[in-house]
Design a protein around this motif. Structure first.
Motif, PDB file in Angstrom:
ATOM      1  N   ALA A 224     -15.472 -37.130  14.261  1.00 22.19           N
ATOM      2  CA  ALA A 224     -16.731 -36.409  14.485  1.00 22.19           C
ATOM      3  C   ALA A 224     -16.464 -34.940  14.819  1.00 22.19           C
ATOM      4  O   ALA A 224     -17.153 -34.045  14.313  1.00 22.19           O
ATOM      5  CB  ALA A 224     -17.533 -37.069  15.601  1.00 22.19           C
ATOM      6  N   GLY A 225     -15.476 -34.683  15.655  1.00 18.49           N
ATOM      7  CA  GLY A 225     -15.137 -33.304  16.001  1.00 18.49           C
ATOM      8  C   GLY A 225     -14.655 -32.522  14.792  1.00 18.49           C
ATOM      9  O   GLY A 225     -15.007 -31.355  14.611  1.00 18.49           O
ATOM     10  N   LEU A 226     -13.869 -33.164  13.947  1.00 16.93           N
ATOM     11  CA  LEU A 226     -13.395 -32.516  12.725  1.00 16.93           C
ATOM     12  C   LEU A 226     -14.571 -32.218  11.796  1.00 16.93           C
ATOM     13  O   LEU A 226     -14.687 -31.120  11.257  1.00 16.93           O
ATOM     14  CB  LEU A 226     -12.370 -33.409  12.018  1.00 16.93           C
ATOM     15  CG  LEU A 226     -11.760 -32.846  10.734  1.00 16.93           C
ATOM     16  CD1 LEU A 226     -10.884 -31.633  11.033  1.00 16.93           C
ATOM     17  CD2 LEU A 226     -10.947 -33.912  10.020  1.00 16.93           C
ATOM     18  N   ALA A 227     -15.471 -33.189  11.649  1.00 21.38           N
ATOM     19  CA  ALA A 227     -16.637 -33.009  10.775  1.00 21.38           C
ATOM     20  C   ALA A 227     -17.552 -31.895  11.270  1.00 21.38           C
ATOM     21  O   ALA A 227     -18.039 -31.084  10.481  1.00 21.38           O
ATOM     22  CB  ALA A 227     -17.415 -34.317  10.663  1.00 21.38           C
ATOM     23  N   ASN A 228     -17.773 -31.851  12.586  1.00 17.87           N
ATOM     24  CA  ASN A 228     -18.690 -30.851  13.156  1.00 17.87           C
ATOM     25  C   ASN A 228     -18.053 -29.473  13.292  1.00 17.87           C
ATOM     26  O   ASN A 228     -18.763 -28.494  13.485  1.00 17.87           O
ATOM     27  CB  ASN A 228     -19.195 -31.313  14.518  1.00 17.87           C
ATOM     28  CG  ASN A 228     -20.085 -32.535  14.399  1.00 17.87           C
ATOM     29  OD1 ASN A 228     -20.791 -32.715  13.420  1.00 17.87           O
ATOM     30  ND2 ASN A 228     -20.020 -33.401  15.392  1.00 17.87           N
ATOM     31  N   GLY A 229     -16.745 -29.394  13.219  1.00 16.79           N
ATOM     32  CA  GLY A 229     -16.045 -28.116  13.355  1.00 16.79           C
ATOM     33  C   GLY A 229     -15.504 -27.618  12.030  1.00 16.79           C
ATOM     34  O   GLY A 229     -16.185 -26.923  11.279  1.00 16.79           O
ATOM     35  N   PHE A 230     -14.289 -28.013  11.723  1.00 16.65           N
ATOM     36  CA  PHE A 230     -13.588 -27.487  10.550  1.00 16.65           C
ATOM     37  C   PHE A 230     -14.301 -27.795   9.231  1.00 16.65           C
ATOM     38  O   PHE A 230     -14.486 -26.912   8.391  1.00 16.65           O
ATOM     39  CB  PHE A 230     -12.154 -28.030  10.515  1.00 16.65           C
ATOM     40  CG  PHE A 230     -11.293 -27.377   9.478  1.00 16.65           C
ATOM     41  CD1 PHE A 230     -10.699 -26.152   9.736  1.00 16.65           C
ATOM     42  CD2 PHE A 230     -11.088 -27.973   8.247  1.00 16.65           C
ATOM     43  CE1 PHE A 230      -9.915 -25.538   8.776  1.00 16.65           C
ATOM     44  CE2 PHE A 230     -10.302 -27.364   7.284  1.00 16.65           C
ATOM     45  CZ  PHE A 230      -9.714 -26.142   7.548  1.00 16.65           C
ATOM     46  N   LEU A 231     -14.718 -29.040   9.038  1.00 18.12           N
ATOM     47  CA  LEU A 231     -15.369 -29.397   7.771  1.00 18.12           C
ATOM     48  C   LEU A 231     -16.701 -28.674   7.610  1.00 18.12           C
ATOM     49  O   LEU A 231     -17.044 -28.217   6.511  1.00 18.12           O
ATOM     50  CB  LEU A 231     -15.560 -30.914   7.663  1.00 18.12           C
ATOM     51  CG  LEU A 231     -14.281 -31.755   7.714  1.00 18.12           C
ATOM     52  CD1 LEU A 231     -14.617 -33.233   7.580  1.00 18.12           C
ATOM     53  CD2 LEU A 231     -13.277 -31.328   6.666  1.00 18.12           C
ATOM     54  N   ALA A 232     -17.457 -28.545   8.691  1.00 22.52           N
ATOM     55  CA  ALA A 232     -18.722 -27.800   8.636  1.00 22.52           C
ATOM     56  C   ALA A 232     -18.461 -26.332   8.313  1.00 22.52           C
ATOM     57  O   ALA A 232     -19.201 -25.720   7.538  1.00 22.52           O
ATOM     58  CB  ALA A 232     -19.476 -27.934   9.955  1.00 22.52           C
ATOM     59  N   ALA A 233     -17.391 -25.777   8.878  1.00 17.81           N
ATOM     60  CA  ALA A 233     -17.051 -24.376   8.591  1.00 17.81           C
ATOM     61  C   ALA A 233     -16.684 -24.193   7.122  1.00 17.81           C
ATOM     62  O   ALA A 233     -17.050 -23.188   6.509  1.00 17.81           O
ATOM     63  CB  ALA A 233     -15.899 -23.922   9.486  1.00 17.81           C
ATOM     64  N   MET A 234     -15.977 -25.168   6.546  1.00 21.60           N
ATOM     65  CA  MET A 234     -15.655 -25.079   5.117  1.00 21.60           C
ATOM     66  C   MET A 234     -16.935 -25.058   4.285  1.00 21.60           C
ATOM     67  O   MET A 234     -17.054 -24.278   3.340  1.00 21.60           O
ATOM     68  CB  MET A 234     -14.788 -26.265   4.675  1.00 21.60           C
ATOM     69  CG  MET A 234     -13.331 -26.143   5.039  1.00 21.60           C
ATOM     70  SD  MET A 234     -12.348 -27.532   4.388  1.00 21.60           S
ATOM     71  CE  MET A 234     -12.354 -27.167   2.629  1.00 21.60           C
ATOM     72  N   ARG A 235     -17.872 -25.910   4.644  1.00 21.64           N
ATOM     73  CA  ARG A 235     -19.132 -25.962   3.886  1.00 21.64           C
ATOM     74  C   ARG A 235     -19.938 -24.674   4.064  1.00 21.64           C
ATOM     75  O   ARG A 235     -20.550 -24.186   3.113  1.00 21.64           O
ATOM     76  CB  ARG A 235     -19.958 -27.162   4.333  1.00 21.64           C
ATOM     77  CG  ARG A 235     -19.379 -28.485   3.902  1.00 21.64           C
ATOM     78  CD  ARG A 235     -20.264 -29.658   4.326  1.00 21.64           C
ATOM     79  NE  ARG A 235     -19.599 -30.907   4.051  1.00 21.64           N
ATOM     80  CZ  ARG A 235     -18.943 -31.619   4.963  1.00 21.64           C
ATOM     81  NH1 ARG A 235     -18.894 -31.228   6.217  1.00 21.64           N
ATOM     82  NH2 ARG A 235     -18.344 -32.742   4.626  1.00 21.64           N
ATOM     83  N   ASN A 236     -19.939 -24.139   5.263  1.00 21.15           N
ATOM     84  CA  ASN A 236     -20.731 -22.935   5.547  1.00 21.15           C
ATOM     85  C   ASN A 236     -20.092 -21.654   5.035  1.00 21.15           C
ATOM     86  O   ASN A 236     -20.751 -20.620   4.970  1.00 21.15           O
ATOM     87  CB  ASN A 236     -20.986 -22.808   7.049  1.00 21.15           C
ATOM     88  CG  ASN A 236     -21.921 -23.884   7.561  1.00 21.15           C
ATOM     89  OD1 ASN A 236     -22.764 -24.383   6.825  1.00 21.15           O
ATOM     90  ND2 ASN A 236     -21.758 -24.258   8.810  1.00 21.15           N
ATOM     91  N   ALA A 237     -18.820 -21.696   4.679  1.00 20.27           N
ATOM     92  CA  ALA A 237     -18.121 -20.489   4.233  1.00 20.27           C
ATOM     93  C   ALA A 237     -18.421 -20.150   2.779  1.00 20.27           C
ATOM     94  O   ALA A 237     -18.129 -19.043   2.341  1.00 20.27           O
ATOM     95  CB  ALA A 237     -16.612 -20.656   4.421  1.00 20.27           C
ATOM     96  N   ARG A 238     -19.006 -21.075   2.034  1.00 19.89           N
ATOM     97  CA  ARG A 238     -19.324 -20.783   0.632  1.00 19.89           C
ATOM     98  C   ARG A 238     -20.414 -19.721   0.604  1.00 19.89           C
ATOM     99  O   ARG A 238     -21.492 -19.905   1.176  1.00 19.89           O
ATOM    100  CB  ARG A 238     -19.797 -22.048  -0.076  1.00 19.89           C
ATOM    101  CG  ARG A 238     -20.066 -21.789  -1.536  1.00 19.89           C
ATOM    102  CD  ARG A 238     -20.314 -23.046  -2.289  1.00 19.89           C
ATOM    103  NE  ARG A 238     -20.492 -22.703  -3.688  1.00 19.89           N
ATOM    104  CZ  ARG A 238     -20.813 -23.554  -4.606  1.00 19.89           C
ATOM    105  NH1 ARG A 238     -20.959 -24.821  -4.289  1.00 19.89           N
ATOM    106  NH2 ARG A 238     -20.971 -23.177  -5.838  1.00 19.89           N
ATOM    107  N   PRO A 239     -20.131 -18.592  -0.050  1.00 20.87           N
ATOM    108  CA  PRO A 239     -21.119 -17.506  -0.069  1.00 20.87           C
ATOM    109  C   PRO A 239     -22.434 -17.939  -0.715  1.00 20.87           C
ATOM    110  O   PRO A 239     -22.428 -18.659  -1.718  1.00 20.87           O
ATOM    111  CB  PRO A 239     -20.437 -16.424  -0.916  1.00 20.87           C
ATOM    112  CG  PRO A 239     -18.978 -16.748  -0.870  1.00 20.87           C
ATOM    113  CD  PRO A 239     -18.899 -18.242  -0.740  1.00 20.87           C
TER     114      PRO A 239
END
Length: 138
Positions: free
Chosen positions: A95-110
């Motif tokens: 859950a921490g990985l999904a809410n942190g790093f994975l969410a950041a990967m998704r949000n970084a797409r311009p």
């Protein structure tokens, strides 16, 4: 994976943590299975290809600034491997990985960045696919 696990088994190294990001295709499929099945796995997740992009390795020679972020062709696997000391020092679960790093990967797409289909339709001079005409004789 073998080398990372060898390092993690060596308790004299202190707390260790490896966040491994690999494409979930081709030879990466075996690597993903090995990572996700490791006894040192503390967290894992995947980001769908349509949900993220990446910086092309040749970004420094791209003529167009819009070419910096390339749509991903494949899903990406992210796996956290830690020894016990690492898990105590830097606790993280799925859950921490999904809410942190994975969410950041998704949000970084311009915003407004091209889809994979749009990217590939640009042709090879802009990083897309070569378009072949119909077979001769038709």
């Amino acid at each position: 994976v073998v080398h990372i696990e060898r390092l993690l088994r060596d308790v004299t190294r202190g707390p260790l943590s490896f966040l491994v990001v690999v494409p979930a295709w081709g030879h990466g499929v075996r690597t993903c299975r090995d990572l996700e099945g490791s006894k040192f796995r503390r967290a894992a997740g995947r980001v769908a290809a349509s949900d993220h992009s990446f910086c092309d390795g040749a970004q420094h020679v791209k003529a167009h600034s819009g070419d910096r972020h390339r749509p991903s062709s494949w899903d990406t696997a992210v796996v956290l491997l830690q020894n016990d000391a690492g898990a105590d020092h830097w606790p993280l679960d799925d859950a921490g990985l999904a809410n942190g790093f994975l969410a950041a990967m998704r949000n970084a797409r311009p915003k407004g960045s091209p889809s994979l289909q749009e990217w590939e339709n640009r042709g090879p001079s802009r990083g897309g696919k070569r378009h072949r005409g119909p077979p001769s004789g038709k």
